[in-house]
Design a protein around this motif. Structure first.
Motif, PDB file in Angstrom:
ATOM      1  N   MET A   1      35.511  22.756 -53.053  1.00 12.12           N
ATOM      2  CA  MET A   1      35.365  21.703 -52.036  1.00 12.12           C
ATOM      3  C   MET A   1      35.023  22.299 -50.678  1.00 12.12           C
ATOM      4  N   ASP A   2      35.658  23.410 -50.320  1.00 10.34           N
ATOM      5  CA  ASP A   2      35.338  24.082 -49.054  1.00 10.34           C
ATOM      6  C   ASP A   2      33.886  24.541 -49.034  1.00 10.34           C
ATOM      7  N   GLN A   3      33.429  25.086 -50.147  1.00  8.17           N
ATOM      8  CA  GLN A   3      32.043  25.546 -50.237  1.00  8.17           C
ATOM      9  C   GLN A   3      31.079  24.363 -50.112  1.00  8.17           C
ATOM     10  N   LEU A   4      31.388  23.245 -50.761  1.00  7.93           N
ATOM     11  CA  LEU A   4      30.544  22.060 -50.669  1.00  7.93           C
ATOM     12  C   LEU A   4      30.518  21.514 -49.249  1.00  7.93           C
ATOM     13  N   LYS A   5      31.673  21.479 -48.595  1.00  6.74           N
ATOM     14  CA  LYS A   5      31.725  21.010 -47.205  1.00  6.74           C
ATOM     15  C   LYS A   5      30.878  21.890 -46.307  1.00  6.74           C
ATOM     16  N   THR A   6      30.943  23.188 -46.504  1.00 10.52           N
ATOM     17  CA  THR A   6      30.139  24.121 -45.709  1.00 10.52           C
ATOM     18  C   THR A   6      28.652  23.884 -45.949  1.00 10.52           C
ATOM     19  N   GLN A   7      28.270  23.715 -47.206  1.00  5.73           N
ATOM     20  CA  GLN A   7      26.862  23.482 -47.525  1.00  5.73           C
ATOM     21  C   GLN A   7      26.372  22.154 -46.962  1.00  5.73           C
ATOM     22  N   LEU A   8      27.206  21.119 -47.024  1.00  8.40           N
ATOM     23  CA  LEU A   8      26.834  19.826 -46.457  1.00  8.40           C
ATOM     24  C   LEU A   8      26.687  19.907 -44.938  1.00  8.40           C
ATOM     25  N   ALA A   9      27.603  20.613 -44.286  1.00  6.85           N
ATOM     26  CA  ALA A   9      27.526  20.773 -42.833  1.00  6.85           C
ATOM     27  C   ALA A   9      26.257  21.519 -42.446  1.00  6.85           C
ATOM     28  N   GLN A  10      25.919  22.548 -43.193  1.00  5.65           N
ATOM     29  CA  GLN A  10      24.699  23.315 -42.919  1.00  5.65           C
ATOM     30  C   GLN A  10      23.462  22.439 -43.115  1.00  5.65           C
ATOM     31  N   ALA A  11      23.432  21.665 -44.183  1.00  5.06           N
ATOM     32  CA  ALA A  11      22.295  20.781 -44.448  1.00  5.06           C
ATOM     33  C   ALA A  11      22.171  19.730 -43.347  1.00  5.06           C
ATOM     34  N   TYR A  12      23.306  19.182 -42.905  1.00  2.90           N
ATOM     35  CA  TYR A  12      23.299  18.199 -41.827  1.00  2.90           C
ATOM     36  C   TYR A  12      22.740  18.811 -40.539  1.00  2.90           C
ATOM     37  N   MET A  13      23.183  20.008 -40.208  1.00  2.00           N
ATOM     38  CA  MET A  13      22.699  20.656 -38.990  1.00  2.00           C
ATOM     39  C   MET A  13      21.198  20.946 -39.063  1.00  2.00           C
ATOM     40  N   GLU A  14      20.728  21.388 -40.216  1.00  2.00           N
ATOM     41  CA  GLU A  14      19.294  21.650 -40.369  1.00  2.00           C
ATOM     42  C   GLU A  14      18.486  20.367 -40.186  1.00  2.00           C
ATOM     43  N   GLU A  15      18.963  19.280 -40.789  1.00  2.00           N
ATOM     44  CA  GLU A  15      18.274  17.997 -40.645  1.00  2.00           C
ATOM     45  C   GLU A  15      18.326  17.517 -39.199  1.00  2.00           C
ATOM     46  N   PHE A  16      19.474  17.688 -38.573  1.00  2.00           N
ATOM     47  CA  PHE A  16      19.669  17.283 -37.180  1.00  2.00           C
ATOM     48  C   PHE A  16      18.689  18.016 -36.264  1.00  2.00           C
ATOM     49  N   VAL A  17      18.604  19.331 -36.428  1.00  2.11           N
ATOM     50  CA  VAL A  17      17.702  20.136 -35.594  1.00  2.11           C
ATOM     51  C   VAL A  17      16.244  19.736 -35.842  1.00  2.11           C
ATOM     52  N   GLU A  18      15.878  19.522 -37.090  1.00  2.00           N
ATOM     53  CA  GLU A  18      14.504  19.116 -37.413  1.00  2.00           C
ATOM     54  C   GLU A  18      14.179  17.761 -36.804  1.00  2.00           C
ATOM     55  N   THR A  19      15.119  16.832 -36.853  1.00  2.67           N
ATOM     56  CA  THR A  19      14.902  15.501 -36.277  1.00  2.67           C
ATOM     57  C   THR A  19      14.708  15.594 -34.776  1.00  2.67           C
ATOM     58  N   ILE A  20      15.595  16.333 -34.119  1.00  2.00           N
ATOM     59  CA  ILE A  20      15.468  16.490 -32.666  1.00  2.00           C
ATOM     60  C   ILE A  20      14.158  17.180 -32.328  1.00  2.00           C
ATOM     61  N   ARG A  21      13.859  18.242 -33.061  1.00  2.55           N
ATOM     62  CA  ARG A  21      12.627  18.981 -32.797  1.00  2.55           C
ATOM     63  C   ARG A  21      11.412  18.061 -32.923  1.00  2.55           C
ATOM     64  N   GLY A  22      11.369  17.298 -33.997  1.00  5.85           N
ATOM     65  CA  GLY A  22      10.235  16.402 -34.216  1.00  5.85           C
ATOM     66  C   GLY A  22      10.134  15.318 -33.166  1.00  5.85           C
ATOM     67  N   LYS A  23      11.212  14.601 -32.947  1.00  5.44           N
ATOM     68  CA  LYS A  23      11.183  13.480 -32.010  1.00  5.44           C
ATOM     69  C   LYS A  23      10.968  13.946 -30.569  1.00  5.44           C
ATOM     70  N   CYS A  24      11.705  14.945 -30.153  1.00  3.84           N
ATOM     71  CA  CYS A  24      11.606  15.380 -28.761  1.00  3.84           C
ATOM     72  C   CYS A  24      10.301  16.130 -28.493  1.00  3.84           C
ATOM     73  N   PHE A  25       9.834  16.884 -29.458  1.00  2.30           N
ATOM     74  CA  PHE A  25       8.571  17.598 -29.270  1.00  2.30           C
ATOM     75  C   PHE A  25       7.433  16.598 -29.107  1.00  2.30           C
ATOM     76  N   GLU A  26       7.379  15.606 -30.011  1.00  2.00           N
ATOM     77  CA  GLU A  26       6.322  14.604 -29.931  1.00  2.00           C
ATOM     78  C   GLU A  26       6.352  13.861 -28.610  1.00  2.00           C
ATOM     79  N   LYS A  27       7.536  13.564 -28.148  1.00  5.54           N
ATOM     80  CA  LYS A  27       7.677  12.784 -26.921  1.00  5.54           C
ATOM     81  C   LYS A  27       7.399  13.606 -25.664  1.00  5.54           C
ATOM     82  N   CYS A  28       7.833  14.859 -25.656  1.00  6.30           N
ATOM     83  CA  CYS A  28       7.860  15.623 -24.400  1.00  6.30           C
ATOM     84  C   CYS A  28       6.750  16.658 -24.224  1.00  6.30           C
ATOM     85  N   ILE A  29       6.219  17.184 -25.288  1.00  2.00           N
ATOM     86  CA  ILE A  29       5.244  18.265 -25.167  1.00  2.00           C
ATOM     87  C   ILE A  29       3.845  17.681 -25.301  1.00  2.00           C
ATOM     88  N   THR A  30       3.174  17.563 -24.174  1.00  2.00           N
ATOM     89  CA  THR A  30       1.847  16.957 -24.185  1.00  2.00           C
ATOM     90  C   THR A  30       0.748  17.989 -24.400  1.00  2.00           C
TER      91      THR A  30
END
Length: 87
Positions: free
Chosen positions: A21-50
């Motif tokens: 369970m600890d290993q699964l929680k760690t893997q889920l947290a890592q996957a969430y962070m990767e998705e979070f960073v990709e979402t921010i990168r995509g949305k903020c890059f498109e909006k802010c970098i002209t």
């Protein structure tokens, strides 16, 4: 043997349910962070970098900072709402 295999005999080397369970929680947290960073990168890059270049302009840097702050704030509001809602 991987942690999800079931041994034919009662081996003491099998990971505990808690360890799995600890290993699964760690893997889920890592996957969430990767998705979070990709979402921010995509949305903020498109909006802010002209005009992509080798560095950010002052306005691009400010825009990225505000975008990330707002995204973090919105994510926090949604998380709190989901956690406090009756089931």
């Amino acid at each position: 043997m991987d942690p999800f295999s079931s041994p034919s005999s009662g081996s003491s080397s099998q990971p505990s349910t808690e360890a799995i369970m600890d290993q699964l929680k760690t893997q889920l947290a890592q996957a969430y962070m990767e998705e979070f960073v990709e979402t921010i990168r995509g949305k903020c890059f498109e909006k802010c970098i002209t005009k992509p270049g080798t560095s950010l302009s002052g306005s691009e840097s400010s825009c990225i900072s505000r975008c990330v702050d707002r995204y973090l704030e919105a994510t926090g509001i949604i998380s709190r709402a989901l956690l406090s809602s009756p089931r």
